[in-house]
Design a protein around this motif. Structure first.
Motif, PDB file in Angstrom:
ATOM      1  N   THR A  36       0.857  -1.198   0.000  1.00 42.18           N
ATOM      2  CA  THR A  36       0.000   0.000   0.000  1.00 42.18           C
ATOM      3  C   THR A  36       0.886   1.239   0.000  1.00 42.18           C
ATOM      4  O   THR A  36       1.632   1.498   0.948  1.00 42.18           O
ATOM      5  CB  THR A  36      -0.885  -0.005   1.278  1.00 42.18           C
ATOM      6  N   THR A  37       0.849   1.952  -1.087  1.00 33.94           N
ATOM      7  CA  THR A  37       1.695   3.140  -1.242  1.00 33.94           C
ATOM      8  C   THR A  37       0.837   4.390  -1.106  1.00 33.94           C
ATOM      9  O   THR A  37      -0.324   4.409  -1.519  1.00 33.94           O
ATOM     10  CB  THR A  37       2.393   3.137  -2.609  1.00 33.94           C
ATOM     11  N   THR A  38       1.410   5.448  -0.552  1.00 28.67           N
ATOM     12  CA  THR A  38       0.714   6.737  -0.441  1.00 28.67           C
ATOM     13  C   THR A  38       1.020   7.572  -1.661  1.00 28.67           C
ATOM     14  O   THR A  38       2.004   7.335  -2.367  1.00 28.67           O
ATOM     15  CB  THR A  38       1.180   7.465   0.831  1.00 28.67           C
ATOM     16  N   GLU A  39       0.177   8.553  -1.898  1.00 29.16           N
ATOM     17  CA  GLU A  39       0.398   9.435  -3.035  1.00 29.16           C
ATOM     18  C   GLU A  39       1.593  10.364  -2.777  1.00 29.16           C
ATOM     19  O   GLU A  39       2.037  10.519  -1.654  1.00 29.16           O
ATOM     20  CB  GLU A  39      -0.869  10.265  -3.280  1.00 29.16           C
ATOM     21  N   LYS A  40       2.043  10.978  -3.866  1.00 32.60           N
ATOM     22  CA  LYS A  40       3.190  11.882  -3.788  1.00 32.60           C
ATOM     23  C   LYS A  40       2.790  13.132  -3.022  1.00 32.60           C
ATOM     24  O   LYS A  40       1.731  13.716  -3.290  1.00 32.60           O
ATOM     25  CB  LYS A  40       3.636  12.259  -5.206  1.00 32.60           C
TER      26      LYS A  40
ATOM     27  N   ALA B 213       2.332  16.938  -1.873  1.00 33.71           N
ATOM     28  CA  ALA B 213       2.275  18.202  -2.609  1.00 33.71           C
ATOM     29  C   ALA B 213       3.084  19.244  -1.851  1.00 33.71           C
ATOM     30  O   ALA B 213       2.693  19.659  -0.757  1.00 33.71           O
ATOM     31  CB  ALA B 213       0.817  18.642  -2.767  1.00 33.71           C
TER      32      ALA B 213
END
Length: 336
Positions: free
Chosen positions: A238-242, A244
């Protein structure tokens, strides 16, 4: 070729004798550490990387009889030293006559040598050598003498007496007409052979090829396909978004006032005085010289009296008596 091989062998032996004899180094076998333990395969985790195990470098032991590295000795610069030598050889039986002497103070070399040349002269060379170069002065003593060439006369060979022709009887040959001509017989008429037709030979009968039964091989066995275990289904990470990031805010560039420079003053142009008008110089005119006449003056030619020579006197010619020579004696002719 044999001489070259012998010289090469002697040269190789001399080089081998000069070099030191080193024993061949024996290196111990390298000792490597034991293989790393087999670690169990870990379960896949999120964002985990495979562990990198360092590979141990082999430890080599330095050879005990390793040849040391020798440094090249520095060449010494020896200043020139003064020297002096001389020798002389004179041996009349072998016609040896030469000498040489030389001196040096460490900077200038001077000397001379003399040799006997084949033509009988003596050559003397005096020389000097320094930083400017080599200068030689060559002199010769005596006169060159060469042996007179005398061609060798041809040997007088005695004339050989011509052999007397032997009295052998001359052979008598028969004339062509005296031979009997051979009588040739005509060729016999042989009867022509009566040939028969080509005989008809029967064709050979070969036995038929036997029919061999085809061999029967056992059928190839059918092997069951191997069953491999199915690949395990690993859970997806499970990866998190980049994230901002906010853009940086930079301060505005300040507005600098333009510099004001003073105006260049207007300088008045200088007024130069006008060039004065100089009067042209007046040269005196060339005087008129009278023309010179280069004609030849009229001189009166002198008249010289002709010389008078006395006439040749008539001297009486003397009467010389003829000489009387003795008559040649009458020699007797020799009898051989």
């Amino acid at each position: 070729m044999n001489k070259f091989v012998v010289l090469a062998a002697l040269f190789a032996a001399a080089i081998a004798a000069e070099l030191p004899a080193y024993s061949k180094p024996s290196y111990p076998a390298p000792a490597y550490p034991a293989a790393a333990a087999a670690y169990p395969t870990p379960a896949p985790a999120a964002y985990t990387t495979k562990a990198a195990y360092p590979t141990p470098a082999p430890a080599y032991s330095k050879a005990s009889n390793e040849q040391p590295a020798y440094s090249k000795p520095a060449e010494e610069d020896h200043p020139p030293m003064p020297f002096s030598f001389a020798y002389e050889v004179k041996d009349d039986p072998t016609y040896q006559d030469f000498s040489h002497n030389e001196n040096s103070d460490g900077k200038v070399i001077s000397g001379s040598y003399r040799v006997s040349l084949p033509d009988g002269r003596i050559q003397i060379v005096s020389y000097k050598a320094d930083e400017k170069g080599y200068v030689a002065d060559v002199k010769y003593e005596g006169e060159a003498k060469y042996d007179e060439y005398k061609p060798a006369s041809a040997p007088a060979y005695p004339k050989s007496a011509s052999p007397v022709e032997s009295a052998y009887p001359k052979p008598s040959y028969q004339t062509e007409d005296s031979y009997s001509k051979p009588i040739y017989t005509t060729e016999k008429a042989y009867p022509k052979p009566t040939t028969t037709e080509k005989p008809a030979y029967p064709k050979p009968a070969y036995p038929a090829e036997p029919a061999y039964p085809k061999p029967s091989y056992p059928a190839e066995p059918t092997y069951p396909k191997p069953a491999y275990p199915a690949e395990p289904a690993y859970p997806k990470p499970t990866t998190t978004e980049k994230p901002a990031y906010s853009k940086p805010v930079y301060p505005a560039e300040p507005a600098y006032p333009k510099p004001s420079y003073p105006v260049e003053p207007a300088y008045p142009k200088p007024a130069y005085p006008a060039e004065p008008a100089s009067p042209k110089p007046a040269y005196p005119t060339e005087p008129a010289y009278p023309k010179v006449s280069n004609s030849k003056p009229a001189y009166s030619e002198a008249v010289y009296p002709k010389p008078s020579y006395p006439s040749e006197s008539a001297y009486p010619k003397p009467a010389y008596p003829k000489p009387a020579y003795p008559s040649e004696p009458a020699y007797q002719k020799p009898t051989y």
